[in-house]
Scaffold this motif. Sequence first.
Motif, short mmCIF file in Angstrom:
data_model
loop_
_atom_site.label_atom_id
_atom_site.label_comp_id
_atom_site.label_asym_id
_atom_site.label_seq_id
_atom_site.Cartn_x
_atom_site.Cartn_y
_atom_site.Cartn_z
N ASN A 85 0.90 -1.23 0.01
CA ASN A 85 -0.04 -0.05 0.11
C ASN A 85 0.91 1.47 -0.04
O ASN A 85 1.85 1.25 0.70
CB ASN A 85 -1.06 0.16 1.14
CG ASN A 85 -1.98 -1.05 1.06
OD1 ASN A 85 -2.64 -1.45 0.33
ND2 ASN A 85 -2.23 -1.71 2.34
N GLY A 86 0.59 2.27 -0.78
CA GLY A 86 1.28 3.47 -0.91
C GLY A 86 1.29 3.85 -2.35
O GLY A 86 0.63 3.60 -3.18
N LYS A 87 2.43 4.99 -2.65
CA LYS A 87 2.38 5.56 -3.69
C LYS A 87 3.77 5.08 -4.56
O LYS A 87 4.65 4.88 -3.90
CB LYS A 87 2.38 7.02 -3.47
CG LYS A 87 1.16 7.87 -3.14
CD LYS A 87 1.20 9.24 -3.05
CE LYS A 87 -0.10 9.83 -2.69
NZ LYS A 87 -0.13 11.22 -2.51
N TYR A 88 3.63 5.19 -5.77
CA TYR A 88 4.66 4.58 -6.81
C TYR A 88 5.05 5.53 -7.85
O TYR A 88 4.06 6.52 -8.33
CB TYR A 88 4.21 3.32 -7.32
CG TYR A 88 4.19 2.06 -6.29
CD1 TYR A 88 4.97 1.32 -6.41
CD2 TYR A 88 3.01 2.03 -5.57
CE1 TYR A 88 4.77 0.07 -5.41
CE2 TYR A 88 2.73 1.11 -4.45
CZ TYR A 88 3.65 -0.02 -4.63
OH TYR A 88 3.41 -0.94 -3.76
N GLN A 98 8.78 0.38 -18.79
CA GLN A 98 9.13 1.12 -17.56
C GLN A 98 8.45 0.40 -16.24
O GLN A 98 7.51 -0.35 -16.27
CB GLN A 98 8.28 2.61 -17.76
CG GLN A 98 6.72 2.52 -17.83
CD GLN A 98 6.18 3.60 -18.38
OE1 GLN A 98 6.91 4.35 -19.01
NE2 GLN A 98 4.79 3.75 -18.30
N ILE A 99 8.92 0.56 -15.29
CA ILE A 99 8.59 0.18 -14.15
C ILE A 99 8.42 1.39 -12.91
O ILE A 99 8.94 2.32 -12.81
CB ILE A 99 10.06 -0.87 -13.59
CG1 ILE A 99 11.12 -0.05 -13.36
CG2 ILE A 99 9.96 -2.06 -14.12
CD1 ILE A 99 12.38 -0.90 -12.40
N TYR A 100 7.53 1.01 -11.87
CA TYR A 100 7.29 1.98 -10.91
C TYR A 100 7.52 1.35 -9.64
O TYR A 100 7.11 0.50 -9.24
CB TYR A 100 5.80 2.04 -10.87
CG TYR A 100 5.31 2.69 -12.38
CD1 TYR A 100 4.96 4.16 -12.50
CD2 TYR A 100 5.00 1.88 -13.30
CE1 TYR A 100 4.45 4.60 -13.83
CE2 TYR A 100 4.59 2.36 -14.72
CZ TYR A 100 4.23 3.80 -14.52
OH TYR A 100 3.84 4.35 -16.15
N ARG A 101 8.39 2.20 -8.91
CA ARG A 101 8.88 1.64 -7.56
C ARG A 101 8.19 2.64 -6.53
O ARG A 101 7.92 3.85 -6.60
CB ARG A 101 10.34 1.89 -7.60
CG ARG A 101 11.42 1.50 -8.54
CD ARG A 101 11.42 0.03 -8.45
NE ARG A 101 12.34 -0.65 -7.49
CZ ARG A 101 13.65 -0.71 -8.14
NH1 ARG A 101 14.02 -0.54 -9.17
NH2 ARG A 101 14.47 -0.92 -7.01
#
Length: 292
Positions: A85-88, A98-101
């Motif tokens: 849970n949270g923002k990426y 592309q990847i989102y961390r």
Amino acid sequence: LQQSWEKLRPDQSELEAICPGLAAALQDLAIQRRSGKCQYFVRQAAGKKLTPMYSKRPAKVLGDDEEISPALTVFGAGGAGRACNGKYRMRGRLNGVQIYRKEDNPNIGFWKEWNGNWKINDQFGLADDLAQTLDQYAHYGSSELDEPPVGPWSTVRDDNEPAPTVSWEPAMIENGTELELISQDSDWCEVRLPEGSGFLRCRDVVTMDLRHDEPEPSVEPQDPSSDRPCQDPAAMARIHSIHDEHYSSGLKNDEFLAIRCAPPVMREQSRQALEDSDGNVKEAIKSLEGTV
């Protein structure tokens, strides 16, 4: 502007062919007028094509010049996946995609195998090959998408239920999108869209008041020689559902709707007129009337 565009619109006898379902749309408009309803549309006051809609009411009203950077948001994940849970934010690429961390934990991120579905994994930087690890969540049927899809996701294991929902925060709404108004104050409008509700700055919401005491417009085709304006702007807006490609922060609501309602040829002429006049509405009007 509206009067100028009215002169260049097709006559009423051609509208049904150009806009199938015109009569039904007019009847719907008449019903809304009798019920005293208004229509609401998104229009980014700074002249941009997308308007931010926030899931929660922001503490302050953002300025027109502030840069908006939407983040992927995960919420509702449970069990062993609660840390997801949270923002990426987008950070790098893997397998050419592309990847989102996660902002506060780069070991968790969205990734996609070659020709595979989008997944959420918590082993970034900890495993040599993510394909050999057990993902937390996945969105099946997303192999053709270039970005992680929003909405409900699915779990791929037994210890991390419930699966989360993914969304963009803020969501970016196309100008011209029709809204349902829930409530408003001096700064913010709470609105509802088919994909959910949220908050828009009041300056980004255009109101079209459909209440009036005049006789309802006829849905029958008019005499082509008639001087009567061809169509009510709100009705044309509902029919065309146009998302404008030309904006000016100085336009008033009715001028914006007139642009939005104009047919393609007129929209291009209006865009060119505004561009040639550096956004000067009065000069654009003179230019348009000179083409009649």
